[in-house]
Design a protein around this motif. Structure first.
Motif, PDB file in Angstrom:
ATOM      1  N   ALA A  56       0.834  -1.207   0.000  1.00 56.30           N
ATOM      2  CA  ALA A  56       0.000   0.000   0.000  1.00 56.30           C
ATOM      3  C   ALA A  56       0.868   1.257   0.000  1.00 56.30           C
ATOM      4  CB  ALA A  56      -0.946  -0.025   1.197  1.00 56.30           C
ATOM      5  N   GLN A  57       1.976   1.237   0.741  1.00 55.46           N
ATOM      6  CA  GLN A  57       2.895   2.376   0.730  1.00 55.46           C
ATOM      7  C   GLN A  57       3.508   2.558  -0.650  1.00 55.46           C
ATOM      8  OE1 GLN A  57       5.377   1.231   4.183  1.00 55.46           O
ATOM      9  NE2 GLN A  57       4.923   3.265   5.000  1.00 55.46           N
ATOM     10  N   ASN A  58       3.879   1.459  -1.291  1.00 56.34           N
ATOM     11  CA  ASN A  58       4.468   1.543  -2.628  1.00 56.34           C
ATOM     12  C   ASN A  58       3.479   2.093  -3.646  1.00 56.34           C
ATOM     13  OD1 ASN A  58       6.998   0.659  -1.878  1.00 56.34           O
ATOM     14  ND2 ASN A  58       6.600  -1.473  -2.376  1.00 56.34           N
ATOM     15  N   VAL A  59       2.195   1.863  -3.416  1.00 54.13           N
ATOM     16  CA  VAL A  59       1.160   2.402  -4.292  1.00 54.13           C
ATOM     17  C   VAL A  59       1.009   3.904  -4.073  1.00 54.13           C
ATOM     18  CG1 VAL A  59      -1.350   2.331  -4.701  1.00 54.13           C
ATOM     19  CG2 VAL A  59      -0.069   0.219  -4.526  1.00 54.13           C
ATOM     20  N   GLY A  60       1.486   4.392  -2.930  1.00 60.69           N
ATOM     21  CA  GLY A  60       1.434   5.818  -2.657  1.00 60.69           C
ATOM     22  C   GLY A  60       0.469   6.210  -1.562  1.00 60.69           C
ATOM     23  N   LEU A  61      -0.046   5.227  -0.831  1.00 57.38           N
ATOM     24  CA  LEU A  61      -0.977   5.537   0.245  1.00 57.38           C
ATOM     25  C   LEU A  61      -0.226   5.988   1.489  1.00 57.38           C
ATOM     26  CD1 LEU A  61      -3.433   2.542  -0.123  1.00 57.38           C
ATOM     27  CD2 LEU A  61      -3.721   4.859  -0.970  1.00 57.38           C
ATOM     28  N   LEU A  63       0.199   6.408   5.655  1.00 56.06           N
ATOM     29  CA  LEU A  63      -0.056   5.496   6.771  1.00 56.06           C
ATOM     30  C   LEU A  63      -1.468   5.701   7.327  1.00 56.06           C
ATOM     31  CD1 LEU A  63       3.332   5.361   8.703  1.00 56.06           C
ATOM     32  CD2 LEU A  63       2.334   3.639   7.192  1.00 56.06           C
ATOM     33  N   GLU A  64      -1.980   6.911   7.269  1.00 51.85           N
ATOM     34  CA  GLU A  64      -3.342   7.169   7.728  1.00 51.85           C
ATOM     35  C   GLU A  64      -4.352   6.430   6.855  1.00 51.85           C
ATOM     36  OE1 GLU A  64      -1.069   9.705   7.191  1.00 51.85           O
ATOM     37  OE2 GLU A  64      -0.615   9.987   9.309  1.00 51.85           O
ATOM     38  N   GLU A  65      -4.136   6.450   5.549  1.00 50.08           N
ATOM     39  CA  GLU A  65      -5.032   5.740   4.630  1.00 50.08           C
ATOM     40  C   GLU A  65      -4.928   4.231   4.830  1.00 50.08           C
ATOM     41  OE1 GLU A  65      -5.023   8.919   0.919  1.00 50.08           O
ATOM     42  OE2 GLU A  65      -3.271   7.640   1.239  1.00 50.08           O
ATOM     43  N   ILE A  66      -3.721   3.758   5.050  1.00 51.73           N
ATOM     44  CA  ILE A  66      -3.519   2.321   5.295  1.00 51.73           C
ATOM     45  C   ILE A  66      -4.183   1.925   6.605  1.00 51.73           C
ATOM     46  CG2 ILE A  66      -1.787   0.538   5.740  1.00 51.73           C
ATOM     47  CD1 ILE A  66       0.096   2.249   3.884  1.00 51.73           C
ATOM     48  N   SER A  67      -4.024   2.761   7.620  1.00 53.87           N
ATOM     49  CA  SER A  67      -4.642   2.492   8.918  1.00 53.87           C
ATOM     50  C   SER A  67      -6.158   2.402   8.796  1.00 53.87           C
ATOM     51  CB  SER A  67      -4.248   3.577   9.910  1.00 53.87           C
ATOM     52  OG  SER A  67      -4.856   3.347  11.155  1.00 53.87           O
ATOM     53  N   ALA A  68      -6.756   3.321   8.042  1.00 53.14           N
ATOM     54  CA  ALA A  68      -8.206   3.305   7.843  1.00 53.14           C
ATOM     55  C   ALA A  68      -8.636   2.036   7.124  1.00 53.14           C
ATOM     56  CB  ALA A  68      -8.644   4.542   7.059  1.00 53.14           C
ATOM     57  N   ALA A  69      -7.850   1.620   6.137  1.00 54.00           N
ATOM     58  CA  ALA A  69      -8.185   0.392   5.410  1.00 54.00           C
ATOM     59  C   ALA A  69      -8.122  -0.825   6.334  1.00 54.00           C
ATOM     60  CB  ALA A  69      -7.231   0.203   4.226  1.00 54.00           C
ATOM     61  N   LEU A  70      -7.071  -0.914   7.130  1.00 51.91           N
ATOM     62  CA  LEU A  70      -6.936  -2.041   8.046  1.00 51.91           C
ATOM     63  C   LEU A  70      -8.010  -2.017   9.121  1.00 51.91           C
ATOM     64  CD1 LEU A  70      -3.049  -2.157   8.377  1.00 51.91           C
ATOM     65  CD2 LEU A  70      -4.503  -3.854   7.247  1.00 51.91           C
ATOM     66  N   ALA A  71      -8.378  -0.830   9.567  1.00 52.79           N
ATOM     67  CA  ALA A  71      -9.419  -0.706  10.598  1.00 52.79           C
ATOM     68  C   ALA A  71     -10.782  -1.137  10.071  1.00 52.79           C
ATOM     69  CB  ALA A  71      -9.474   0.723  11.119  1.00 52.79           C
ATOM     70  N   SER A  72     -10.958  -1.079   8.752  1.00 51.30           N
ATOM     71  CA  SER A  72     -12.243  -1.471   8.172  1.00 51.30           C
ATOM     72  C   SER A  72     -12.437  -2.989   8.146  1.00 51.30           C
ATOM     73  CB  SER A  72     -12.371  -0.913   6.749  1.00 51.30           C
ATOM     74  OG  SER A  72     -11.540  -1.631   5.843  1.00 51.30           O
ATOM     75  N   LEU A  73     -11.366  -3.724   8.395  1.00 46.74           N
ATOM     76  CA  LEU A  73     -11.460  -5.181   8.383  1.00 46.74           C
ATOM     77  C   LEU A  73     -12.010  -5.685   9.719  1.00 46.74           C
ATOM     78  CD1 LEU A  73      -8.026  -5.983   6.726  1.00 46.74           C
ATOM     79  CD2 LEU A  73     -10.267  -5.881   5.626  1.00 46.74           C
ATOM     80  N   ASP A  83     -10.177  -9.049   0.412  1.00 46.94           N
ATOM     81  CA  ASP A  83     -10.085  -7.732   1.046  1.00 46.94           C
ATOM     82  C   ASP A  83      -9.238  -6.798   0.189  1.00 46.94           C
ATOM     83  OD1 ASP A  83     -11.544  -8.534   3.345  1.00 46.94           O
ATOM     84  OD2 ASP A  83      -9.706  -9.221   4.333  1.00 46.94           O
ATOM     85  N   TRP A  84      -8.088  -7.301  -0.264  1.00 45.59           N
ATOM     86  CA  TRP A  84      -7.198  -6.483  -1.078  1.00 45.59           C
ATOM     87  C   TRP A  84      -7.905  -6.024  -2.347  1.00 45.59           C
ATOM     88  CZ3 TRP A  84      -3.137  -3.572  -0.701  1.00 45.59           C
ATOM     89  CH2 TRP A  84      -2.525  -3.113  -1.861  1.00 45.59           C
ATOM     90  N   ALA A  85      -8.628  -6.922  -2.998  1.00 47.34           N
ATOM     91  CA  ALA A  85      -9.332  -6.550  -4.225  1.00 47.34           C
ATOM     92  C   ALA A  85     -10.351  -5.444  -3.956  1.00 47.34           C
ATOM     93  CB  ALA A  85     -10.023  -7.776  -4.824  1.00 47.34           C
ATOM     94  N   GLN A  86     -11.085  -5.561  -2.884  1.00 48.83           N
ATOM     95  CA  GLN A  86     -12.092  -4.558  -2.541  1.00 48.83           C
ATOM     96  C   GLN A  86     -11.443  -3.220  -2.174  1.00 48.83           C
ATOM     97  OE1 GLN A  86     -14.596  -5.517   0.804  1.00 48.83           O
ATOM     98  NE2 GLN A  86     -16.220  -4.178   0.067  1.00 48.83           N
ATOM     99  N   LEU A  87     -10.418  -3.277  -1.343  1.00 43.20           N
ATOM    100  CA  LEU A  87      -9.748  -2.044  -0.931  1.00 43.20           C
ATOM    101  C   LEU A  87      -9.060  -1.362  -2.111  1.00 43.20           C
ATOM    102  CD1 LEU A  87      -8.281  -3.278   2.456  1.00 43.20           C
ATOM    103  CD2 LEU A  87     -10.072  -1.544   2.151  1.00 43.20           C
ATOM    104  N   SER A  88      -8.381  -2.146  -2.925  1.00 42.62           N
ATOM    105  CA  SER A  88      -7.666  -1.539  -4.047  1.00 42.62           C
ATOM    106  C   SER A  88      -8.645  -0.919  -5.039  1.00 42.62           C
ATOM    107  CB  SER A  88      -6.753  -2.554  -4.738  1.00 42.62           C
ATOM    108  OG  SER A  88      -7.491  -3.590  -5.342  1.00 42.62           O
TER     109      SER A  88
END
Length: 154
Positions: A56-61, A63-73, A83-88
């Motif tokens: 996710a970092q390599n895609v340019g997200l 840490l706040e965006e990554i945190s929100a994505a992980l929190a949604s799980l 999950d990855w397909a939906q989030l991406s």
């Protein structure tokens, strides 16, 4: 029973420095348990979570965006391929906007090569007579304003 690995093993297997892992933990991106000797022990599935963070970092997200994505799980679980397909998919509009902004910036830079003025106040091509000052502070044309906006402002 969950297999636990040390921070050193996690660092070696994930390719992420232990200091970064501690930082991820401080941001609640990953979590550990403490051994009887008070050393960090991570569930083995944290390897996949760290991989998710790095991709996710390599895609340019951020840490706040990554945190929100992980929190949604549910239950802070490790992301599955579904999950990855939906989030991406949900990130596509944001990534496209970033791509568009970079393309616009590249076009602006390409048209200024050779000018040498390096001044948005004096540039006769983009800001003759510093007209953009009416639009506000900052590099207005690089921020997305156009000459058409000048007409509306005056």
């Amino acid at each position: 029973m969950t297999t636990l690995i040390s921070i050193g093993t996690l660092a070696k297997r994930s390719g992420v420095k232990a200091s970064a892992l501690r930082f991820y933990e401080s941001k609640d991106l990953i979590s550990s348990v403490r051994s009887s000797g008070q050393t960090r022990q991570f569930p083995r599935e944290v390897l996949r979570r760290v991989a998710f963070i790095r991709v996710a970092q390599n895609v340019g997200l951020s840490l706040e965006e990554i945190s929100a994505a992980l929190a949604s799980l549910p239950q802070q679980r490790t992301p599955t391929p579904e999950d990855w397909a939906q989030l991406s998919q949900s990130w596509r509009p944001m990534l496209q906007a970033r791509i568009d902004a970079l393309c616009a910036l590249q076009t602006l830079l390409d048209s200024c090569i050779g000018c040498g003025c390096l001044s948005l106040q004096k540039c006769s091509l983009y800001n003759a007579d510093d007209q953009a000052r009416h639009l506000g502070s900052g590099p207005r044309f690089l921020m997305g304003d156009s000459a058409a906006d000048l007409v509306l402002k005056e």
